[in-house]
Design a protein around this motif. Structure first.
Motif, mmCIF file in Angstrom:
data_model
loop_
_atom_site.group_PDB
_atom_site.id
_atom_site.type_symbol
_atom_site.label_atom_id
_atom_site.label_comp_id
_atom_site.label_asym_id
_atom_site.label_seq_id
_atom_site.Cartn_x
_atom_site.Cartn_y
_atom_site.Cartn_z
ATOM 1 N N LEU A 160 -8.009 -3.251 -1.392
ATOM 2 C CA LEU A 160 -6.683 -2.933 -0.862
ATOM 3 C C LEU A 160 -5.737 -4.069 -1.255
ATOM 4 C CD1 LEU A 160 -7.583 -1.429 2.629
ATOM 5 C CD2 LEU A 160 -6.928 -0.223 0.547
ATOM 6 N N HIS A 181 -0.036 3.759 -3.094
ATOM 7 C CA HIS A 181 -1.341 4.028 -2.486
ATOM 8 C C HIS A 181 -2.317 4.694 -3.442
ATOM 9 C CE1 HIS A 181 -0.759 8.364 -1.804
ATOM 10 N NE2 HIS A 181 0.508 8.034 -1.690
ATOM 11 N N TYR A 208 0.829 -1.201 0.000
ATOM 12 C CA TYR A 208 0.000 0.000 0.000
ATOM 13 C C TYR A 208 0.870 1.261 0.000
ATOM 14 C CZ TYR A 208 -3.488 3.452 1.326
ATOM 15 O OH TYR A 208 -4.295 4.557 1.357
#
Length: 129
Positions: free
Chosen positions: A116, A105, A101
Motif C-alpha cells: 500500500l 487505488h 491510495y
C-alpha cells in the motif's frame, strides 16, 4: 477488495482495539495531571498506538493483529526492518497514505494489497505466512 487487503484491515482493527484499551488505562492516570483536552484526544492515542506498533514490529515484524490474521511485515530486500522504516511507515500511513491510495487505488490493487502507499514509501511489504 483483495484477500490480503481484508486481512490487513482486520489485523489493523484488532491492533486499534488493543491500543484503545491501553489508551484508556493511560488516560485514567493522565487526566489527573494533564488538563489540556487536545492531549487526550490526539496526542495520547497516537503515542500509544505508535509505541505498541513500533515495539512489536521491531522485535518480530508482526503486531498482535497481524499475527492473529497470519501476516508479517518485511523489508523489500528480505533484511530486518530498520527503525527508520517503521517510523516512516507509521507517519506516512497516518498522514498522506489515504490520499495517495484514493488517487490511484488500481495501482495498489495490482499488487494484491501487499504493498500500500505507506509500504511503498517505507520500502516494506506485507506477506501471508
Amino acid at each position: 477488495m483483495k484477500a490480503i487487503t481484508k486481512k490487513r484491515t482486520g489485523g489493523f482493527l484488532l491492533d486499534m482495539a488493543i491500543s484503545s484499551a491501553v489508551t484508556a488505562g493511560v488516560e485514567y492516570f493522565l487526566r489527573k495531571k494533564v488538563k489540556n483536552e487536545m492531549v487526550h484526544i490526539l496526542i495520547t492515542p497516537t503515542i500509544v498506538l505508535w509505541t505498541l506498533e513500533y515495539t512489536q514490529l521491531r522485535k518480530t515484524g508482526q503486531t498482535i493483529g497481524y499475527k492473529k490474521i497470519g501476516l508479517v511485515l518485511e523489508n523489500e530486500d528480505g533484511s530486518d526492518l530498520t527503525s527508520r522504516q517503521i517510523m516512516k511507515r507509521m507517519a506516512y500511513r497516518d498522514t498522506l497514505s489515504t490520499l495517495d491510495y484514493l488517487k490511484n487505488h488500481k495501482e495498489f490493487e495490482k499488487q494484491d494489497g501487499s504493498i500500500l502507499p505507506h509500504d511503498r514509501f517505507s520500502g516494506t511489504i506485507v506477506r501471508e505466512i
